[in-house]
Design an enzyme around this catalytic site. Structure first.
Site, PDB file in Angstrom:
ATOM      1  N   ASP A 156      -4.442   7.659  12.664  1.00  0.00           N
ATOM      2  CA  ASP A 156      -3.702   6.802  12.824  1.00  0.00           C
ATOM      3  C   ASP A 156      -2.716   6.370  14.030  1.00  0.00           C
ATOM      4  OD1 ASP A 156      -1.792   4.986  10.874  1.00  0.00           O
ATOM      5  OD2 ASP A 156      -0.351   6.153  11.539  1.00  0.00           O
TER       6      ASP A 156
ATOM      7  N   HIS B 187      -4.626  -1.555   3.628  1.00  0.00           N
ATOM      8  CA  HIS B 187      -3.685  -1.494   3.253  1.00  0.00           C
ATOM      9  C   HIS B 187      -2.570  -1.797   4.058  1.00  0.00           C
ATOM     10  CE1 HIS B 187      -3.308   1.792   5.986  1.00  0.00           C
ATOM     11  NE2 HIS B 187      -2.297   2.435   6.521  1.00  0.00           N
ATOM     12  N   ASP B 188      -3.083  -1.957   5.719  1.00  0.00           N
ATOM     13  CA  ASP B 188      -2.137  -2.655   6.114  1.00  0.00           C
ATOM     14  C   ASP B 188      -2.579  -3.964   6.365  1.00  0.00           C
ATOM     15  OD1 ASP B 188      -0.394  -0.489   7.053  1.00  0.00           O
ATOM     16  OD2 ASP B 188      -2.763  -0.034   8.353  1.00  0.00           O
TER      17      ASP B 188
ATOM     18  N   ASP C 167      -5.662  11.767   5.666  1.00  0.00           N
ATOM     19  CA  ASP C 167      -5.346  10.959   7.914  1.00  0.00           C
ATOM     20  C   ASP C 167      -3.918  11.545   7.946  1.00  0.00           C
ATOM     21  OD1 ASP C 167      -3.915   8.692   8.991  1.00  0.00           O
ATOM     22  OD2 ASP C 167      -3.873   7.696   6.207  1.00  0.00           O
TER      23      ASP C 167
ATOM     24  N   GLU D 110      -7.717   4.403  13.916  1.00  0.00           N
ATOM     25  CA  GLU D 110      -7.191   2.964  13.491  1.00  0.00           C
ATOM     26  C   GLU D 110      -7.449   2.504  15.093  1.00  0.00           C
ATOM     27  OE1 GLU D 110      -4.292   0.860  12.005  1.00  0.00           O
ATOM     28  OE2 GLU D 110      -3.687   3.234  12.509  1.00  0.00           O
TER      29      GLU D 110
END
Ligand code: GLC
Ligand code: CA
Length: 565
Positions: free
Chosen positions: A200, A329-330, A98, A257
């Protein structure tokens, strides 16, 4: 489309804190991941993205990094990381880290030095501005609530900017020195052998440098940070530079993302010369959203899901390959969020998997999705860890909802739904840990668990394996990966149908998204049934030829992949 090595892979996201705990401290770790590489290989996974394992105070679960060059002791050591890379390589699994570079942690030494000398070289790594008579410089709201401006401790009338939590100060990408620090760090990890990065929150690196007010969109007098982003121009210059200086020399795999970007620019993001290899397709995830907060969201139907996918693919498949997810995960668990209540069964879960994995794009599974893990039952707000859920809970209360009502409203969207520990077996805590898990395991771990699904031929897990295997199938792989996705009967309610038209063959995907049976007239002759979520055994792969125009009777929540001609 120019072929890339990753096009026919299936990717898998690991949320390390909740994957597997190897030493009984209740926190998943790198050695836990190493232990499960064979499991991932068996599933058919070729790319693994690991959410942050860097040193962090965990205000936002590792998305607040205090040292980009260190592994947090909770996860293990740098030696563990090196072993993981080596073991993954043996199994032909690419490891993707990440990359969190919009912000760092307030505990990072850069920020600590900036605190000591806001007008010095490290102050210039951040956005530090004067307030207006002790009030913040402007009225932008942070994603996790409150102003994006936080008073700089120890100074009068100085503020620093944070788009997320106040412990996550934004890095000043306008500063070439900061950018070079970041590229150096990226190259360091690529030298170590990581295949690339999931990038991210990257749209946030370009700000509207006027730092001026926008019209308020809530009673708090502030406006969403995203309103500002729409007025910030020039992000592609940064991203192109990052690609040239850091990613391209290593042929890194990069997946962004990206929310709130200019769709007209898609080509510059994921086209052949684009700054990323891929980005996530969030079209279905944005449905039902509200500017006012989670409490005001609308439920989403599978027909809306279908329309969003079709709309997105119509544009993107001409340009590049986006990644398809049903959850991460969000996000809450996809099976709880999108399937109608009566379809939240093994059959329904396979149907949702089928729609997602048969659509054009790189499939990106999130841990536990492959066994159909569901949302959690929250009994009280004390059970919630996620910073974002806590903020949304408060927002709901401010809008007049009682504690119980607010909990019900935010529970559906809580990021903790996806963060509960992985359910490996029927032992205490689902076999995730021998200690006390950092977040309680979902109460349904006896019913939904890996070991049982490995044994049962018709499990959700084994259906995923079949779907994944189709991407590299000698006969159908090319069509599943590159075939054009075209809607079939797009106006039928409670139904999703589409073609995948490849060079060698044509597939027709049918999903009956209701309890009652329905008959579909298939205009083309059917040659074969490739997949059927209602079959019990090997019958599905049998050849089944019918004439053009034959009716296909579908059971409730049946999902079929047919070869047609
Ligand atoms: C991304 C991450 C999310 C995190 C945020 C701030 O959206 O996926 O988990 O909270 O960025 O880093
Ligand atoms: Ca551990």
């Amino acid at each position: 489309m120019k072929k890339r090595w990753w096009h026919n892979k299936t990717a898998y996201q690991i949320y390390p804190k909740s994957f597997l705990d190897s030493n009984g401290d209740g926190i998943g770790d790198l050695r836990g991941i190493i232990e499960k590489l064979d499991y991932l290989k068996e599933l058919g996974i070729g790319i693994v993205w690991i959410s942050p394992v860097y040193q962090s105070p965990f205000v936002d679960q590792g998305y607040d990094i205090s040292d980009y060059y260190a592994i947090d002791p909770a996860f293990g050591t740098m030696e563990d990381m090196e072993e993981l890379l080596a073991e993954a390589k043996k199994r032909d699994i690419a490891i993707v880290m990440d990359l969190v570079v919009n912000h760092c942690s307030d505990q990072h030494e850069w920020f600590q030095k900036a605190l000591k000398d806001p007008f010095g070289p490290y102050g210039a790594y951040f956005y530090i501005r004067e307030g207006k008579d002790g009030r913040p410089p402007c009225n932008w709201r942070a994603y996790f609530g409150g102003s994006v401006w936080e008073p700089l401790p120890g100074y009068d009338n100085l503020f620093y900017l944070h788009m997320f939590a106040k412990e996550q100060p934004d890095l000043n990408w306008e500063n070439p020195k900061l950018r070079q620090e970041i590229y150096k760090m990226i190259r360091w990890w690529l030298e170590k052998g990581v295949a690339g990065f999931r990038i991210d929150a990257i749209i946030n690196i370009k700000k509207d440098l006027r730092f001026s007010d926008f019209p308020a969109d809530r009673e708090d007098g502030m406006c969403a940070g995203t309103t500002m982003l729409a007025c910030a121009h020039g992000i592609l210059d940064f991203l192109t530079e990052m690609k040239e200086e850091a990613f391209a020399p290593y042929h890194a795999f990069t997946i962004g993302e990206l929310f709130d970007f200019d769709q007209q620019e898609l080509k510059r993001y994921i086209g052949e010369e684009g700054c990323f290899e891929s980005i996530f397709d969030f079209a279905p995830h944005l449905l039902g959203g509200s500017d006012h907060g989670w409490y005001n969201r609308k439920p989403v139907t599978m027909d809306q899901f279908r329309d969003a996918v079709f709309e997105s693919k119509a544009i993107s498949q001409e340009i590049g390959m986006m990644a398809n997810i049903i959850e991460n995960h969000d996000e809450p668990r996809g099976v709880s969020r999108y399937l109608p209540a009566e379809g939240q069964t093994e059959r329904g879960k396979k149907l949702l998997a089928g729609i997602s994995l048969m659509s054009f794009g790189l499939p990106f599974l999130y841990q536990g999705q492959e066994i159909g893990m569901t949302n959690k039952m929250f009994h009280s707000i004390q059970e919630v860890d996620d910073i974002s859920t806590l903020d949304e809970y408060q927002t709901a209360q401010e809008h007049g909802y009682s504690n119980d009502e607010a909990l019900v409203l935010v529970a559906q969207m809580s990021r903790d739904n996806a963060r509960t520990p992985m359910q490996w077996n029927g032992e205490l805590h689902g076999g995730f840990t021998t200690g006390i898990p950092w977040l309680p395991v979902n109460e349904n771990y006896h019913q939904i668990r890996v070991d049982e699904q490995e044994r049962q031929e018709n499990s959700v897990l084994n259906f995923y394996k079949k779907l994944i295997a189709l991407r590299t199938d000698a006969v159908y792989g090319e069509t599943v990966v590159y075939g054009r996705q075209e809607p079939f009967l797009p106006d039928q309610p409670d139904f999703t149908g589409f073609y995948r038209k490849g060079r060698e063959n044509t597939l027709l995907v049918l999903a009956n998204i209701r309890e009652t049976p329905r008959t579909i007239e298939v205009p083309l002759a059917i040659k074969k049934v490739l997949l059927d979520n209602c079959s019990t055994g090997h019958k599905a792969e049998e050849t089944k030829e019918t004439a053009a125009g034959s009716p296909v009777c579908m059971q409730g929540f049946q999902f079929l992949v047919l070869e047609v001609f």
